[in-house]
Design a protein around this motif. Structure first.
Motif, PDB file in Angstrom:
ATOM      1  N   LYS A 118       0.769  -1.204  -0.192  1.00 11.95           N
ATOM      2  CA  LYS A 118       0.123  -0.045   0.045  1.00 11.95           C
ATOM      3  C   LYS A 118       0.949   1.254  -0.108  1.00 11.95           C
ATOM      4  CE  LYS A 118      -3.600  -2.271   2.515  1.00 11.95           C
ATOM      5  NZ  LYS A 118      -4.489  -2.591   3.792  1.00 11.95           N
ATOM      6  N   GLY A 119       2.281   1.053   0.053  1.00 12.30           N
ATOM      7  CA  GLY A 119       3.022   2.291  -0.237  1.00 12.30           C
ATOM      8  C   GLY A 119       3.877   2.576   1.353  1.00 12.30           C
ATOM      9  N   LYS A 120       3.236   1.982   2.203  1.00 13.76           N
ATOM     10  CA  LYS A 120       3.683   2.362   3.713  1.00 13.76           C
ATOM     11  C   LYS A 120       5.245   1.789   3.715  1.00 13.76           C
ATOM     12  CE  LYS A 120      -0.521   2.386   6.245  1.00 13.76           C
ATOM     13  NZ  LYS A 120      -1.187   1.659   7.309  1.00 13.76           N
ATOM     14  N   GLN A 121       6.305   2.598   4.503  1.00 15.56           N
ATOM     15  CA  GLN A 121       7.465   2.233   4.562  1.00 15.56           C
ATOM     16  C   GLN A 121       7.561   1.910   5.991  1.00 15.56           C
ATOM     17  OE1 GLN A 121       9.495   2.464   1.779  1.00 15.56           O
ATOM     18  NE2 GLN A 121      11.095   1.686   2.833  1.00 15.56           N
ATOM     19  N   TYR A 122       8.318   0.737   6.374  1.00 13.84           N
ATOM     20  CA  TYR A 122       8.744   0.161   7.586  1.00 13.84           C
ATOM     21  C   TYR A 122      10.126   0.374   7.731  1.00 13.84           C
ATOM     22  CZ  TYR A 122       3.838  -1.570   7.666  1.00 13.84           C
ATOM     23  OH  TYR A 122       2.374  -1.347   7.583  1.00 13.84           O
ATOM     24  N   VAL A 123      10.616   1.050   8.859  1.00 10.88           N
ATOM     25  CA  VAL A 123      11.985   1.173   9.233  1.00 10.88           C
ATOM     26  C   VAL A 123      12.106   0.635  10.359  1.00 10.88           C
ATOM     27  CG1 VAL A 123      13.887   2.694   9.184  1.00 10.88           C
ATOM     28  CG2 VAL A 123      12.023   3.236   7.681  1.00 10.88           C
ATOM     29  N   VAL A 124      13.045  -0.375  10.749  1.00  6.43           N
ATOM     30  CA  VAL A 124      13.268  -1.001  12.003  1.00  6.43           C
ATOM     31  C   VAL A 124      14.642  -1.160  12.286  1.00  6.43           C
ATOM     32  CG1 VAL A 124      12.982  -3.139  13.344  1.00  6.43           C
ATOM     33  CG2 VAL A 124      11.344  -2.521  11.617  1.00  6.43           C
ATOM     34  N   PRO A 125      15.386  -0.507  13.392  1.00  5.79           N
ATOM     35  CA  PRO A 125      16.668  -0.621  13.755  1.00  5.79           C
ATOM     36  C   PRO A 125      17.101  -2.242  13.855  1.00  5.79           C
ATOM     37  CG  PRO A 125      15.485   0.886  15.552  1.00  5.79           C
ATOM     38  CD  PRO A 125      14.471  -0.005  14.614  1.00  5.79           C
ATOM     39  N   ALA A 126      18.029  -2.297  13.085  1.00  7.23           N
ATOM     40  CA  ALA A 126      18.674  -3.673  13.211  1.00  7.23           C
ATOM     41  C   ALA A 126      18.892  -4.325  14.478  1.00  7.23           C
ATOM     42  CB  ALA A 126      20.067  -4.120  12.206  1.00  7.23           C
TER      43      ALA A 126
END
Length: 73
Positions: free
Chosen positions: A45-53
């Protein structure tokens, strides 16, 4: 592709669908963990998920999702 990301010290997980292949997702996860930076994946849907490694507990890469119609027996 169904993706679930478990976050350390959090009872919830991120769960979403992405159009990337399993190999692309695995490569992104491996690079993020090796470099210690962030994992960044976009969903359908175009959402960006950013998770610290450092916060990643696990990543589950499921099968490609198919829409089911009606009852499944």
């Amino acid at each position: 592709m169904d993706i679930r990301i478990g976050i350390l010290n959090s009872p919830r997980e991120l769960s979403f669908e992405s159009s990337k292949t399993a190999a692309e997702i695995e490569q992104a996860v491996t690079e993020a963990l090796a470099s210690g930076t962030v994992l960044s994946i976009a969903d359908d849907k175009g959402k960006q998920y950013v998770v610290p490694a450092a916060s990643i507990g696990y990543v589950e890469i499921g099968s490609e999702s198919t829409r089911r119609i009606g009852f499944v027996g």
